[in-house]
Design an enzyme around this catalytic site. Structure first.
Site, PDB file in Angstrom:
ATOM      1  N   LYS A   1       0.843  -1.275   0.015  1.00 40.08           N
ATOM      2  CA  LYS A   1      -0.118  -0.015  -0.135  1.00 40.08           C
ATOM      3  C   LYS A   1       0.865   1.531   0.067  1.00 40.08           C
ATOM      4  O   LYS A   1       1.409   1.573   1.123  1.00 40.08           O
ATOM      5  CB  LYS A   1      -0.846  -0.034   1.259  1.00 40.08           C
ATOM      6  CG  LYS A   1      -2.075   1.039   1.200  1.00 40.08           C
ATOM      7  CD  LYS A   1      -1.613   2.435   1.935  1.00 40.08           C
ATOM      8  CE  LYS A   1      -2.684   3.270   1.760  1.00 40.08           C
ATOM      9  NZ  LYS A   1      -2.149   4.875   2.043  1.00 40.08           N
TER      10      LYS A   1
ATOM     11  N   GLU B   1       8.480   0.824  11.963  1.00 40.54           N
ATOM     12  CA  GLU B   1       9.617   1.735  11.801  1.00 40.54           C
ATOM     13  C   GLU B   1       8.881   2.839  11.786  1.00 40.54           C
ATOM     14  O   GLU B   1       8.601   3.579  10.793  1.00 40.54           O
ATOM     15  CB  GLU B   1      10.413   1.397  10.339  1.00 40.54           C
ATOM     16  CG  GLU B   1      11.590   2.063  10.267  1.00 40.54           C
ATOM     17  CD  GLU B   1      12.509   1.884   9.120  1.00 40.54           C
ATOM     18  OE1 GLU B   1      12.978   2.535   8.442  1.00 40.54           O
ATOM     19  OE2 GLU B   1      12.105   0.746   8.262  1.00 40.54           O
TER      20      GLU B   1
ATOM     21  N   CYS C   1      14.199   9.538   8.448  1.00 37.97           N
ATOM     22  CA  CYS C   1      13.958   9.212  10.009  1.00 37.97           C
ATOM     23  C   CYS C   1      15.258   8.988  10.610  1.00 37.97           C
ATOM     24  O   CYS C   1      15.340   9.006  12.005  1.00 37.97           O
ATOM     25  CB  CYS C   1      12.850   8.341  10.362  1.00 37.97           C
ATOM     26  SG  CYS C   1      13.364   6.572   9.331  1.00 37.97           S
TER      27      CYS C   1
ATOM     28  N   GLU D   1      10.617  15.480  16.211  1.00 38.95           N
ATOM     29  CA  GLU D   1      11.257  15.195  14.962  1.00 38.95           C
ATOM     30  C   GLU D   1      10.657  16.516  14.104  1.00 38.95           C
ATOM     31  O   GLU D   1       9.651  16.625  14.051  1.00 38.95           O
ATOM     32  CB  GLU D   1      10.696  14.064  14.287  1.00 38.95           C
ATOM     33  CG  GLU D   1      11.452  13.492  13.083  1.00 38.95           C
ATOM     34  CD  GLU D   1      11.020  12.252  12.718  1.00 38.95           C
ATOM     35  OE1 GLU D   1      11.927  11.563  12.016  1.00 38.95           O
ATOM     36  OE2 GLU D   1       9.877  11.885  12.588  1.00 38.95           O
TER      37      GLU D   1
END
Length: 342
Positions: free
Chosen positions: A39, A113, A147, A246
């Protein structure tokens, strides 16, 4: 021992590495005898559609590699399906939480993740030019939308002035533009206008909380594209959001520390634990950092992008809570991977 395939694997993708992550999720699934449903992100679906053409050309049997597109509701349906035996997801912590909740009634296996806030530690004895190049490269790769790349720096006081001066120059000299037009650039655009607004808000908040703007700090004035100027913020500390949340953009906040142990303490003060790095000429200090840093990967004297032959995973930060009181999660890992450059 006899090993059997899990069954049907669902691979749910982010937008920042849309082509690479198809292969990263597909290959392990297929070589271990499973089928997979991919997806793609609704932001970047087209290369997944092109990938399906390649898969058809190599003669994979029908039903082995499958694609389903759409927005978050499609991902939710896939995560909650009793026909799915394992889910591999790369993306935000919030979406990871939602996937866990959807998968829970079926006790579906998960591999998550999620977000990162990777620290880079620069000690007094470091090769400063090496550290500047590695950290700058790590911060601007994919326009800072990675990331596992350096999100914050802890520099020891003895070299802080030199490091801040040189990293500011390096960020100022970063060439950005359209990679489809100019091949001689270091950085492209952010994903969309919302991403630019989010990065701008993070920088503005940091300045309001006391950070000093060394360079950048605003949207780049370009005719087209969502570009944010490479940015350096000095005078940061752990009370500031920019050191804990972040950013996902080309922004580098810097805090001055007096010792390695202080740097490690600050580095570990976060609720996600993917990557970290240290720059030093002293192997004993490097190994001490490797032992004490609570991150799945530690890079010694090199930038954060993992080696292709290495094992990429993070560490569950079970002892720390985020701003909302919940644990940030990365992949579950019982060992630490170390990448060293001499």
């Amino acid at each position: 021992m006899f090993r059997k395939p899990v069954g049907v694997v669902a691979g749910i993708l982010p937008w920042n590495f849309p082509f690479f992550l198809i292969a990263r999720k597909m290959a392990p699934a297929l070589v271990t005898g499973n089928t997979i449903v991919i997806k793609p992100s609704e932001e970047t679906p087209n290369n997944c559609f092109e990938f399906t053409k390649l898969a058809a050309e190599v003669g994979l049997p029908d039903g082995v590699f499958n694609v389903i597109s759409g927005r978050g509701d499609i991902g939710a349906e896939l995560s909650g399906s009793a026909k799915v035996d394992m889910i591999s997801f790369t993306g935000s912590v919030k979406t990871g939480e939602n996937i866990m909740a959807a998968a829970a009634p079926n006790i579906t296996k998960l591999n998550l993740e999620l977000g990162g806030k990777a620290p880079a530690i620069v000690l007094d004895d470091a090769d400063i030019d090496m550290a500047v190049k590695a950290i700058r490269d790590s911060r601007v790769i994919n326009s800072g939308q990675v990331c596992n790349c350096a999100e914050r720096v802890y520099v020891q006081r003895g070299v802080a002035e030199e490091f801040i001066s040189k990293i500011t120059d390096a960020m100022n000299e970063t060439r950005f533009g359209n990679p489809l037009v100019d091949k001689n650039i270091d950085m492209g655009p952010l994903i969309n206008s919302q991403a630019v607004m989010k990065v701008q808000e993070a920088v503005s908040t940091a300045i309001a909380q006391g950070a000093k703007l060394e360079c950048g700090g605003t949207r780049a004035e370009t005719p087209q594209g969502h570009y944010f100027l490479p940015t350096v913020l000095s005078g940061c500390d752990m009370s500031m959001d920019i050191m804990k949340v972040e950013t996902f953009g080309p922004v580098l906040p810097i805090q001055i520390v007096d010792s390695l142990d202080e740097a490690i303490e600050h580095a570990n003060n976060c609720d996600v634990g993917l990557t970290s790095s240290i720059f030093t000429k002293d192997l004993s200090k490097a190994m001490h950092a490797v032992k004490m840093l609570e991150f799945g990967e530690t890079y010694i004297n090199r930038e954060h992008f993992e080696a292709m032959q290495g094992y990429h995973a993070g560490m569950r930060k079970s002892g720390l809570g985020g701003a909302d009181g919940k644990h940030g999660l990365y992949e579950f890992l019982s060992t630490q991977v170390v990448y060293m450059q001499c």
